[in-house]
Design a protein around this motif. Structure first.
Motif, mmCIF file in Angstrom:
data_model
loop_
_atom_site.group_PDB
_atom_site.id
_atom_site.type_symbol
_atom_site.label_atom_id
_atom_site.label_comp_id
_atom_site.label_asym_id
_atom_site.label_seq_id
_atom_site.Cartn_x
_atom_site.Cartn_y
_atom_site.Cartn_z
ATOM 1 N N SER A 138 0.862 -1.187 0.000
ATOM 2 C CA SER A 138 0.000 0.000 0.000
ATOM 3 C C SER A 138 0.898 1.237 0.000
ATOM 4 C CB SER A 138 -0.915 0.023 1.224
ATOM 5 O OG SER A 138 -0.171 0.254 2.401
ATOM 6 N N SER A 139 0.338 2.342 -0.455
ATOM 7 C CA SER A 139 1.110 3.577 -0.489
ATOM 8 C C SER A 139 1.585 3.965 0.902
ATOM 9 C CB SER A 139 0.255 4.707 -1.085
ATOM 10 O OG SER A 139 -0.099 4.409 -2.416
ATOM 11 N N LEU A 140 0.735 3.776 1.908
ATOM 12 C CA LEU A 140 1.103 4.162 3.265
ATOM 13 C C LEU A 140 2.243 3.312 3.792
ATOM 14 C CD1 LEU A 140 0.559 5.936 5.700
ATOM 15 C CD2 LEU A 140 -1.160 4.274 6.458
ATOM 16 N N ARG A 141 2.195 1.983 3.559
ATOM 17 C CA ARG A 141 3.280 1.120 4.034
ATOM 18 C C ARG A 141 4.587 1.457 3.331
ATOM 19 N NH1 ARG A 141 -0.387 -3.277 3.962
ATOM 20 N NH2 ARG A 141 0.589 -4.181 2.130
ATOM 21 N N LEU A 142 4.529 1.669 2.026
ATOM 22 C CA LEU A 142 5.740 2.043 1.298
ATOM 23 C C LEU A 142 6.333 3.322 1.857
ATOM 24 C CD1 LEU A 142 4.678 1.327 -2.401
ATOM 25 C CD2 LEU A 142 6.420 0.094 -1.099
ATOM 26 N N LEU A 143 5.469 4.288 2.136
ATOM 27 C CA LEU A 143 5.947 5.577 2.634
ATOM 28 C C LEU A 143 6.583 5.439 4.010
ATOM 29 C CD1 LEU A 143 6.115 8.644 2.332
ATOM 30 C CD2 LEU A 143 3.811 8.792 3.276
ATOM 31 N N LEU A 144 5.893 4.770 4.928
ATOM 32 C CA LEU A 144 6.392 4.659 6.303
ATOM 33 C C LEU A 144 7.665 3.827 6.376
ATOM 34 C CD1 LEU A 144 3.043 4.201 8.271
ATOM 35 C CD2 LEU A 144 4.447 6.264 8.055
ATOM 36 N N ILE A 145 7.691 2.702 5.675
ATOM 37 C CA ILE A 145 8.888 1.861 5.699
ATOM 38 C C ILE A 145 10.041 2.563 4.995
ATOM 39 C CG2 ILE A 145 9.871 -0.301 4.851
ATOM 40 C CD1 ILE A 145 7.175 -1.602 5.437
ATOM 41 N N GLY A 146 9.737 3.303 3.911
ATOM 42 C CA GLY A 146 10.777 4.061 3.228
ATOM 43 C C GLY A 146 11.389 5.120 4.122
ATOM 44 N N ILE A 147 10.546 5.824 4.874
ATOM 45 C CA ILE A 147 11.060 6.835 5.801
ATOM 46 C C ILE A 147 11.932 6.179 6.873
ATOM 47 C CG2 ILE A 147 10.395 8.464 7.607
ATOM 48 C CD1 ILE A 147 7.954 9.168 5.895
ATOM 49 N N GLY A 148 11.471 5.043 7.404
ATOM 50 C CA GLY A 148 12.231 4.356 8.451
ATOM 51 C C GLY A 148 13.579 3.850 7.951
ATOM 52 N N LEU A 149 13.587 3.180 6.796
ATOM 53 C CA LEU A 149 14.845 2.669 6.256
ATOM 54 C C LEU A 149 15.760 3.804 5.817
ATOM 55 C CD1 LEU A 149 13.793 -0.467 4.170
ATOM 56 C CD2 LEU A 149 14.801 -0.373 6.449
ATOM 57 N N GLY A 150 15.169 4.876 5.309
ATOM 58 C CA GLY A 150 15.987 6.035 4.941
ATOM 59 C C GLY A 150 16.683 6.637 6.149
ATOM 60 N N THR A 212 -4.017 6.110 -10.185
ATOM 61 C CA THR A 212 -3.385 5.830 -8.898
ATOM 62 C C THR A 212 -3.708 6.904 -7.872
ATOM 63 O OG1 THR A 212 -1.577 4.619 -9.971
ATOM 64 C CG2 THR A 212 -1.162 5.474 -7.766
ATOM 65 N N LEU A 213 -3.789 8.149 -8.323
ATOM 66 C CA LEU A 213 -4.097 9.249 -7.406
ATOM 67 C C LEU A 213 -5.471 9.109 -6.775
ATOM 68 C CD1 LEU A 213 -2.732 12.406 -9.283
ATOM 69 C CD2 LEU A 213 -1.963 11.527 -7.085
ATOM 70 N N LEU A 214 -6.374 8.373 -7.420
ATOM 71 C CA LEU A 214 -7.748 8.258 -6.932
ATOM 72 C C LEU A 214 -7.896 7.219 -5.823
ATOM 73 C CD1 LEU A 214 -9.580 8.388 -10.392
ATOM 74 C CD2 LEU A 214 -9.198 10.268 -8.771
ATOM 75 N N GLY A 215 -6.849 6.423 -5.584
ATOM 76 C CA GLY A 215 -6.915 5.398 -4.549
ATOM 77 C C GLY A 215 -6.980 4.010 -5.146
ATOM 78 N N ASP A 216 -6.600 3.006 -4.347
ATOM 79 C CA ASP A 216 -6.519 1.638 -4.849
ATOM 80 C C ASP A 216 -7.872 1.108 -5.296
ATOM 81 O OD1 ASP A 216 -3.895 1.864 -4.204
ATOM 82 O OD2 ASP A 216 -3.929 0.446 -2.519
ATOM 83 N N GLY A 217 -8.915 1.392 -4.525
ATOM 84 C CA GLY A 217 -10.235 0.863 -4.861
ATOM 85 C C GLY A 217 -10.745 1.384 -6.193
ATOM 86 N N ILE A 218 -10.684 2.677 -6.390
ATOM 87 C CA ILE A 218 -11.169 3.272 -7.642
ATOM 88 C C ILE A 218 -10.283 2.828 -8.806
ATOM 89 C CG2 ILE A 218 -11.533 5.444 -8.866
ATOM 90 C CD1 ILE A 218 -12.265 6.714 -6.223
ATOM 91 N N ALA A 219 -8.969 2.784 -8.580
ATOM 92 C CA ALA A 219 -8.068 2.344 -9.648
ATOM 93 C C ALA A 219 -8.390 0.913 -10.076
ATOM 94 C CB ALA A 219 -6.622 2.448 -9.184
#
Length: 325
Positions: A138-150, A212-219
């Motif tokens: 998910s976009s949120l997991r990618l973002l949070l894990i990316g921030i942490g690993l960065g 993608t900007l509209l969210g996973d469900g709509i996409a």
């Protein structure tokens, strides 16, 4: 179309300025003679234009374009207007790999730095995907894990800076500041081969970025294979930013600035946004490079530092404007 043509004209004007100005300024007449290899072109002007400034300016254009498109992709995939390739740890991974090579290995050729930077960026993205995968991402997991690993990679880089040999650390710091000083035609050709096909591919699938900007469900309802699309888009972002890092070191904020400027000019649809963002990014890096060469001439500032002096206040302005969002 008028915005695109105006952006092209502005970038070409900046390119000509980058060719004309430097330690040795060229007149318009000498510059044009050298560019067109006129028989009466001064030999010095030919050497300056074709051996020094033209590859440097073209590399600046390509680096700016690659980072701008990578930033637009990151903002769409993460659905975060403050995102750029650095926010998911790509730059931190590249910096750590470069520091490990320079500080941890003896008698390393500087030519290995671009390879190390690209490998570090790619390894960081692979780690983010592995840690965020749980029947998909998910976009949120990618973002949070990316921030942490960065943050973890940045801490490791700081540790190596503190314990490494001062000479090796200084070489690494110069590279991490972003520089076009050793530009050449080989770097231009390699970066073009890596980045231009990816930028064209991103433009061809711009409708997927819009979805993608509209969210996973709509996409998904629109027929998009969400996980595959997200993976391919992040891969494209990694290829673009990794190639730019390999060519010029760490140049921050272009991936944040250029898409926002383009969005103000042509709106949020990526079919128009991506080309304008690419042109804007190329123009920004060329302007920064010219300024870097002239501010304290004959010495030169790192181009990454020059852009950061503009990018950091812009980031603060964005945060202030979105404080109630």
């Amino acid at each position: 179309m008028r915005i695109v043509l105006a952006s092209i004209a502005i970038m070409l004007a900046c390119v000509l300025a980058g060719l004309a100005y430097g330690d040795f300024a060229l007149s318009v007449a000498d510059l044009l003679r050298a560019l067109f290899r006129s028989p009466d072109a001064p030999p010095q002007a030919l050497m300056i234009v074709w051996s020094i400034r033209l590859p440097r300016v073209l590399l600046a254009v390509l680096v700016g374009m690659a980072l701008a498109v990578a930033g637009a992709i990151a903002q769409a995939v993460l659905r975060n207007p403050l995102a750029d390739p650095g926010i998911i740890g790509i730059n931190s991974g590249a910096a750590l790999a470069a520091m490990v090579v320079l500080v941890g290995l003896d008698d390393v050729s500087p030519a290995i730095l671009p390879v190390a930077g690209f490998a570090g960026a790619s390894a960081m993205v692979a780690a983010i995907f592995l840690l965020s995968w749980n029947n998909g991402t998910s976009s949120l997991r990618l973002l949070l894990i990316g921030i942490g690993l960065g943050a973890l990679a940045s801490a490791a880089t700081t540790f190596l800076t503190a314990v490494g040999d001062i000479g090796d650390v200084q070489r690494a710091m110069v590279w991490m500041a972003g520089s076009l000083f050793d530009s050449n035609w080989t770097k231009v050709a390699v970066l073009a081969a890596w980045s231009v096909p990816v930028m064209v591919a991103a433009w061809l699938v711009s409708h997927h970025l819009d979805a993608t900007l509209l969210g996973d469900g709509i996409a998904a309802n629109l027929g998009q294979r969400v996980q595959l699309t997200r993976t391919l888009l992040i891969l494209g972002c990694t290829l673009l930013s990794g190639a730019a890092v390999a060519a010029a070191g760490l140049v921050s904020f272009v991936g944040l600035l250029a898409p926002h400027i383009a969005r103000r000019l042509v709106g949020p649809l990526h079919r128009a946004l991506l080309p304008v963002a690419a042109l804007t990014g190329g123009t920004l890096v060329v302007i920064a490079d010219v300024a870097s060469r002239m501010v304290i001439a004959p010495a030169q500032l790192p181009v990454g530092l020059t852009i950061a002096l503009v990018g950091a206040p812009f980031f603060g302005w964005l945060m202030w404007n979105r404080r109630n969002a």
